[in-house]
Design an enzyme around this catalytic site. Structure first.
Site, PDB file in Angstrom:
ATOM      1  N   ARG A 199      47.714 -27.017  34.901  1.00 36.29           N
ATOM      2  CA  ARG A 199      47.250 -27.931  35.951  1.00 36.29           C
ATOM      3  C   ARG A 199      45.775 -27.710  36.311  1.00 36.29           C
ATOM      4  O   ARG A 199      45.243 -26.614  36.199  1.00 36.29           O
ATOM      5  CB  ARG A 199      48.148 -27.849  37.187  1.00 36.29           C
ATOM      6  CG  ARG A 199      48.077 -26.562  37.954  1.00 36.29           C
ATOM      7  CD  ARG A 199      49.130 -26.528  39.068  1.00 36.29           C
ATOM      8  NE  ARG A 199      49.052 -25.271  39.795  1.00 36.29           N
ATOM      9  CZ  ARG A 199      49.846 -24.917  40.790  1.00 36.29           C
ATOM     10  NH1 ARG A 199      50.821 -25.716  41.180  1.00 36.29           N
ATOM     11  NH2 ARG A 199      49.693 -23.763  41.391  1.00 36.29           N
ATOM     12  N   ARG A 229      53.099 -13.653  39.980  1.00 35.22           N
ATOM     13  CA  ARG A 229      53.513 -14.504  41.114  1.00 35.22           C
ATOM     14  C   ARG A 229      55.005 -14.773  41.075  1.00 35.22           C
ATOM     15  O   ARG A 229      55.677 -14.759  42.107  1.00 35.22           O
ATOM     16  CB  ARG A 229      52.720 -15.819  41.088  1.00 35.22           C
ATOM     17  CG  ARG A 229      51.265 -15.624  41.502  1.00 35.22           C
ATOM     18  CD  ARG A 229      50.354 -16.704  40.951  1.00 35.22           C
ATOM     19  NE  ARG A 229      50.557 -17.998  41.543  1.00 35.22           N
ATOM     20  CZ  ARG A 229      50.056 -19.134  41.036  1.00 35.22           C
ATOM     21  NH1 ARG A 229      49.337 -19.102  39.920  1.00 35.22           N
ATOM     22  NH2 ARG A 229      50.268 -20.274  41.642  1.00 35.22           N
ATOM     23  N   LYS A 258      55.730 -27.721  45.649  1.00 37.65           N
ATOM     24  CA  LYS A 258      55.691 -27.699  47.121  1.00 37.65           C
ATOM     25  C   LYS A 258      54.457 -28.455  47.649  1.00 37.65           C
ATOM     26  O   LYS A 258      54.569 -29.269  48.552  1.00 37.65           O
ATOM     27  CB  LYS A 258      55.637 -26.245  47.645  1.00 37.65           C
ATOM     28  CG  LYS A 258      56.818 -25.388  47.216  1.00 37.65           C
ATOM     29  CD  LYS A 258      56.772 -24.002  47.844  1.00 37.65           C
ATOM     30  CE  LYS A 258      55.590 -23.145  47.416  1.00 37.65           C
ATOM     31  NZ  LYS A 258      55.597 -22.758  45.982  1.00 37.65           N
ATOM     32  N   ARG A 265      42.527 -23.357  39.319  1.00 39.28           N
ATOM     33  CA  ARG A 265      42.648 -22.197  40.196  1.00 39.28           C
ATOM     34  C   ARG A 265      42.529 -20.901  39.393  1.00 39.28           C
ATOM     35  O   ARG A 265      43.032 -20.822  38.275  1.00 39.28           O
ATOM     36  CB  ARG A 265      44.013 -22.219  40.896  1.00 39.28           C
ATOM     37  CG  ARG A 265      44.032 -23.083  42.119  1.00 39.28           C
ATOM     38  CD  ARG A 265      45.403 -23.272  42.682  1.00 39.28           C
ATOM     39  NE  ARG A 265      46.187 -22.050  42.827  1.00 39.28           N
ATOM     40  CZ  ARG A 265      47.341 -21.988  43.490  1.00 39.28           C
ATOM     41  NH1 ARG A 265      47.828 -23.070  44.070  1.00 39.28           N
ATOM     42  NH2 ARG A 265      48.005 -20.865  43.572  1.00 39.28           N
ATOM     43  N   ARG A 317      56.651 -16.117  53.068  1.00 43.26           N
ATOM     44  CA  ARG A 317      56.911 -15.619  51.717  1.00 43.26           C
ATOM     45  C   ARG A 317      57.622 -14.270  51.737  1.00 43.26           C
ATOM     46  O   ARG A 317      57.943 -13.739  50.674  1.00 43.26           O
ATOM     47  CB  ARG A 317      55.586 -15.451  50.976  1.00 43.26           C
ATOM     48  CG  ARG A 317      55.239 -16.584  50.008  1.00 43.26           C
ATOM     49  CD  ARG A 317      53.879 -16.254  49.434  1.00 43.26           C
ATOM     50  NE  ARG A 317      53.559 -16.877  48.190  1.00 43.26           N
ATOM     51  CZ  ARG A 317      52.868 -18.007  48.061  1.00 43.26           C
ATOM     52  NH1 ARG A 317      52.490 -18.688  49.111  1.00 43.26           N
ATOM     53  NH2 ARG A 317      52.559 -18.452  46.861  1.00 43.26           N
TER      54      ARG A 317
HETATM   55  P1  AMP Z   1      49.801 -20.676  46.810  1.00 43.41           P
HETATM   56  O1  AMP Z   1      48.663 -21.631  46.890  1.00 43.41           O
HETATM   57  O2  AMP Z   1      50.849 -20.918  47.848  1.00 43.41           O
HETATM   58  O3  AMP Z   1      50.367 -20.564  45.411  1.00 43.41           O
HETATM   59  O4  AMP Z   1      49.194 -19.235  47.156  1.00 43.41           O
HETATM   60  C1  AMP Z   1      48.187 -18.654  46.345  1.00 43.41           C
HETATM   61  C2  AMP Z   1      48.076 -17.179  46.633  1.00 43.41           C
HETATM   62  O5  AMP Z   1      47.699 -16.983  48.018  1.00 43.41           O
HETATM   63  C3  AMP Z   1      49.380 -16.374  46.493  1.00 43.41           C
HETATM   64  O6  AMP Z   1      49.636 -15.984  45.155  1.00 43.41           O
HETATM   65  C4  AMP Z   1      49.075 -15.184  47.398  1.00 43.41           C
HETATM   66  O7  AMP Z   1      48.169 -14.283  46.781  1.00 43.41           O
HETATM   67  C5  AMP Z   1      48.348 -15.846  48.552  1.00 43.41           C
HETATM   68  N1  AMP Z   1      49.295 -16.312  49.592  1.00 43.41           N
HETATM   69  C6  AMP Z   1      49.508 -17.589  49.977  1.00 43.41           C
HETATM   70  N2  AMP Z   1      50.429 -17.663  50.939  1.00 43.41           N
HETATM   71  C7  AMP Z   1      50.815 -16.393  51.181  1.00 43.41           C
HETATM   72  C8  AMP Z   1      51.770 -15.791  52.057  1.00 43.41           C
HETATM   73  N3  AMP Z   1      52.513 -16.553  52.888  1.00 43.41           N
HETATM   74  N4  AMP Z   1      51.909 -14.438  52.028  1.00 43.41           N
HETATM   75  C9  AMP Z   1      51.158 -13.681  51.217  1.00 43.41           C
HETATM   76  N5  AMP Z   1      50.262 -14.159  50.347  1.00 43.41           N
HETATM   77  C10 AMP Z   1      50.077 -15.508  50.319  1.00 43.41           C
END
Ligand code: AMP
Length: 215
Positions: free
Chosen positions: A127, A173, A13, A162, A88
């Protein structure tokens, strides 16, 4: 055009959002990036979110909806937005619909990036990015040409990974994706906005598929 990129962690994404941003001048709104910035800055939200994110669990709806609501107040969103990692949950999807409605904005498409689980863990766990310019690399698929030197900016300042890109957090996740986020596929299908692409294909191929479904 305002779109959502929907898919499990590792579906690509962020990669595709950055392509759309560069090519079409849309703005990427990644709640993950915003939360990581809050963690790095040590804000109250960041302090609350840090451990939750490291485990791979979801931050509360209230917090992320608040972040997106504030961000949508800024002027640059008028040229089109790519929601990356938001919504989400069904509650977030409802809130987004309401927010867009009050701001007179429309959701044009939801692009589901469908991926096989077997590729996701390998993609995510391997990554890493340049600590200076953020260029993305992968231990198996995209190593820097010269070890420890960023191909893009030449930095030798080191790469970073990360905190949640490890196998244990990734399993959490993925579970959270299937439990809380995948119901959005049906939700947007019912609203006639869902388009699906094959996210296991290579980056350029996925970019072409997205261009096609958005045309
Ligand atoms: P991402 O970078 O999108 O993989 O997000 C990393 C982490 O941020 C996720 O595993 C969640 O802990 C938190 N996070 C990001 N976006 C959301 C969301 N829309 N709702 C809840 N937690 C989020």
């Amino acid at each position: 055009m305002n779109i959502i990129l929907l898919g499990p962690p590792g579906a690509g994404k962020g990669t595709q959002a950055r392509v759309l941003e560069e090519r079409d001048g849309m703005v990427q709104l990644s709640t993950g990036d915003m939360l990581r910035a809050a963690v790095a800055a040590g804000t109250e939200v960041g302090q609350q979110a840090k451990a939750i994110m490291e485990r791979g669990d979801l931050v509360t709806d209230e917090v992320v909806i608040g972040i997106i609501s504030d961000r949508l107040e800024e002027d640059d969103v008028k040229g089109g937005v790519i929601f990356d990692g938001f919504p989400r949950t069904l509650a977030q999807a409802d809130a987004l619909g309401a927010l867009l409605g009050t701001k007179g904005l429309k959701l044009d498409a939801v692009v589901e990036m469908r991926c096989d689980d077997s590729v996701l863990v390998e993609r995510v766990v391997g990554r890493f990015t340049c600590g200076k310019c953020g260029e993305g690399y992968h231990r198996s698929f995209k190593k820097p040409a010269k070890e420890d030197v960023c191909d893009k900016c030449g930095s030798t300042g080191g790469f970073k990974q990360r905190a949640d890109d490890n196998e244990e957090s990734m399993r959490t996740r993925l579970l959270n994706y299937y439990k809380d986020t995948s119901p959005l596929i049906g939700y947007y299908h019912a609203k006639d906005t869902l388009q699906t692409v094959d996210g296991t294909a290579d980056i350029d191929d996925v970019t072409a598929q997205i261009a096609k479904v958005l045309s």
